[in-house]
Scaffold this active site. Structure first.
Site, mmCIF file in Angstrom:
data_model
loop_
_atom_site.group_PDB
_atom_site.id
_atom_site.type_symbol
_atom_site.label_atom_id
_atom_site.label_comp_id
_atom_site.label_asym_id
_atom_site.label_seq_id
_atom_site.Cartn_x
_atom_site.Cartn_y
_atom_site.Cartn_z
ATOM 1 C CB CYS A 85 73.502 21.931 50.114
ATOM 2 S SG CYS A 85 74.363 22.470 48.648
ATOM 3 C CE LYS B 189 68.628 26.584 52.798
ATOM 4 N NZ LYS B 189 67.312 27.088 52.417
HETATM 5 MN MN MN Z 1 66.616 28.786 49.319
#
Ligand code: MN
Ligand code: OXD
Length: 624
Positions: free
Chosen positions: A273, A275
């Site tokens: 997502c 990061k």
């Molecule tokens: Mn992870």
């Protein structure tokens, strides 16, 4: 003691035994002795982290076919089995003692029963194989954050990946005090066909927190097998619970603000997502992309990166959107690619990489060509959606200088974000610590991705982006966050971001590079340099500030109409979210803190009041 040594003598060469016994800690000898007695390897290789030993591991991974060398000779590719391409949540279980329960969110198994299951699954699992014993340190060496971790595996790919991902710890283990807590990992790939683990139907990851040990078997996928990554995070969360600190699924990065100042921020996003891409953003410097430990030192929150490398999702990495990692992956710096497509010339390709798709090559399904179908008649994509790259952070030009600082860095901001189509605005700041912990961290929802097995795109409760790894009752974990904030004299600001907001036609409302602007705005907020608009769910940016930041950071004109669409407060959707979250906590988290319900209720009331005055979808400037 004698017993252990005689068992070790049976399996290790005198040279191997000398390497092991150079570490005085008896628990180390005992753990290795138990592992050899259980797995019955043909040979045992004890890695001292010498260049010779490290080279041997990579060479053997290639010689055994666990990896294949690519056109750039410091690059190699590894393939996992067709059905072993992601973390397996349902086969990952916590072993609990009789009468103990970690709550309905966590998969559990009776400890006695689990331990005897391990005996069955792992007995003789390394016949005809070599066992590798490796020593590492989680967090910087010789720091109050350090956790020693011993990994045993029969996979040279796992041992090689760990070289790129973790801090070597053989010498560190030699000087450990006897009573230092150690994390223990035992992995066996099980039966291999063409170097690929085929026992996926009987795979498992069992976490025995009482003994700080994780067992993983019949799988090769790194998220299940690299003990220092997600298995150790599960143990670290329990240790942090005992010792009043936080072990989080968070990146750690420095945002560079006006006058060259650096503001460190951590960010928790579920797997897949954004990061890694946030922590690698141009203009900022990275400390880590996945796991952080946070401790209170002199009243301030300080954090370290648990790791030293990146096991990143490669899908969508392109020259345009991810210039930094693109350069690294196309350089001669060491890299392991997994589950990508390899062309005849030996170059890796992956989904959405911005290049022309090669017509054929080799991928996780074997030889591949456009139109190849699987046993259900489904077309097999060119590369797996969860294909990965593994690199060491030291090779990144944007590495922050604090990576090895034993004191960590002071955290100015904490960010929560998920794949959220219709509720949160692109960026907002909580009113205070508890509001951030409870209505952002504890209320996070996200659509599932290919990083875990099972269907993608389903909205799921994902508190703190850490649900897959939380190893204590969820209510206790949340209370720990509240208590942590109370014990801090300078609380970091808490933010929520949403890169995945969509319109009614499912178009994304923000461009990928807009995250640079949201980060710059957060930096200004942390230093009290811009005002914000107070909405029912949090403080949001003013248009003029964003317009200026878009110009300065991206040389882009930011349209007022885009601001209004993106920062519209969607009341019915936000109310529905509160209902969903409240129900989950009421029904399934018996130890949830009462304050969670109070704050959700207050948020609901603020939203309802605004709805009465302004309607369902509220122009952000109505709140000025
Ligand atoms: Mn992870
Ligand atoms: C990861 C994950 O690989 O969270 O980091 O799955």
């Amino acid at each position: 003691m004698k017993d252990h040594i005689s068992t070790l003598e049976k399996y290790l060469t005198p040279h191997g035994l000398a390497k092991l016994l150079a570490i005085p800690n008896r628990d180390v000898h005992k753990f290795v002795a138990k592992a050899v007695a259980l797995c019955e390897p043909m040979k045992v290789f004890v890695c001292t982290d010498s260049q010779e030993d490290i080279d041997y591991i990579r060479r053997t991974a290639i010689a055994r076919g666990e990896e294949t060398e690519l056109a750039i000779d410091t690059h190699s590719v590894h393939f996992d089995g067709f059905f072993d391409q992601a973390r397996d949540k349902t086969s990952t279980r916590y072993l609990v003692s009789k009468g103990e329960s970690l709550g309905p969110q966590l998969e559990q198994r009776d400890r006695e029963d689990g331990l005897s299951h391990i005996q069955k699954r792992m007995k003789g699992s390394m016949h005809n194989k070599k066992m590798i014993v490796r020593f590492f340190c989680l967090g910087p060496l010789d720091s109050e954050f350090s956790i020693p971790c011993l990994q045993i595996t029969d996979s040279f790919y796992v041992a090689h990946s760990e070289d790129l991902l973790y801090r070597s710890g053989y010498d560190y283990f030699k000087r450990l005090p006897d009573d230092k807590e150690i994390f223990w990992m035992l992995h066996s790939s099980g039966k291999l066909v063409q170097s690929v683990s085929i026992g996926w139907q009987k795979r498992g990851v069992l976490i025995d927190s009482l003994a700080n040990t994780v067992y993983s078997y019949n799988t090769q996928y790194a998220g299940n097998t690299i003990g220092l990554k997600k298995p150790a995070l599960r143990l670290a969360i329990r240790k942090a619970n005992r010792e009043d600190w936080l072990a989080e699924h968070m990146f750690l990065m420095a945002v560079h603000g006006p006058g060259g100042r650096k503001t460190y921020m951590t960010g928790a996003f579920p797997s897949g997502c954004g990061k890694t891409s946030t922590s690698m953003i141009p203009g900022a410097t990275i400390v880590g992309d996945d796991l952080s430990y946070l401790k209170i030192v002199d009243g301030k929150v300080r954090a370290v990166n648990v790791e030293q490398g990146i096991f990143g999702i490669i899908r969508s990495v392109s020259k345009k959107d991810d210039p930094v990692i693109w350069e690294v992956l196309n350089s001669c710096e060491p890299a392991i690619f997994s589950n990508v497509l390899i062309t005849e010339e030996g170059y890796p390709h992956w989904l959405d990489d911005g290049r022309v798709m090669p017509p054929r090559g080799v991928n996780h399904s074997g030889p591949w060509w456009i139109g190849k179908i699987d046993e259900h008649g489904e077309e097999i994509p060119m590369a797996h959606k969860n294909a990965r790259y593994t690199v060491n952070l030291k090779n990144l030009p944007n590495l922050d200088s604090a990576l090895e600082d034993p004191h960590g860095v002071e955290v100015g901001g904490i960010i929560y974000g998920g794949r959220d189509a219709d509720t949160w605005v692109p960026v907002q700041q909580s009113f205070n610590w508890n509001h951030g912990v409870l209505t952002m961290g504890a209320s996070l929802e996200s659509k599932t991705t290919a990083a875990t097995l099972g269907p993608s795109g389903e909205r799921k409760f994902q508190p703190f982006s850490n649900l897959d790894f939380i190893s204590i009752p969820l209510g206790q974990y949340i209370k720990n966050h509240l208590k942590f904030g109370k014990n801090v004299s300078k609380q970091p600001c808490i933010f929520a971001v949403n890169y995945f907001q969509q319109d009614e036609n499912d178009n994304y409302l923000t461009e990928k590079d807009a995250k640079r602007v949201w980060l710059q705005w957060m930096d200004l907020r942390i230093h009290g340099e811009v005002e914000a608009i107070k909405t029912p769910t949090g403080n949001i940016p003013k248009y003029d500030d964003l317009q200026k930041l878009f110009k300065e950071t991206l040389s882009q004109e930011y349209l007022h109409e885009d601001y209004v669409t993106q920062f519209t407060i969607r009341v019915p959707e936000l109310l529905a979210k509160i209902e969903r979250i409240e129900k989950i906590y009421r029904d399934t988290v018996p130890d949830a803190p009462a304050e969670l319900f109070t704050l959700l209720d207050e948020q609901r009331n603020r939203l309802k009041e605004a709805q009465v005055s302004f309607g369902d979808h509220i122009h952000p400037e109505k709140f000025v």
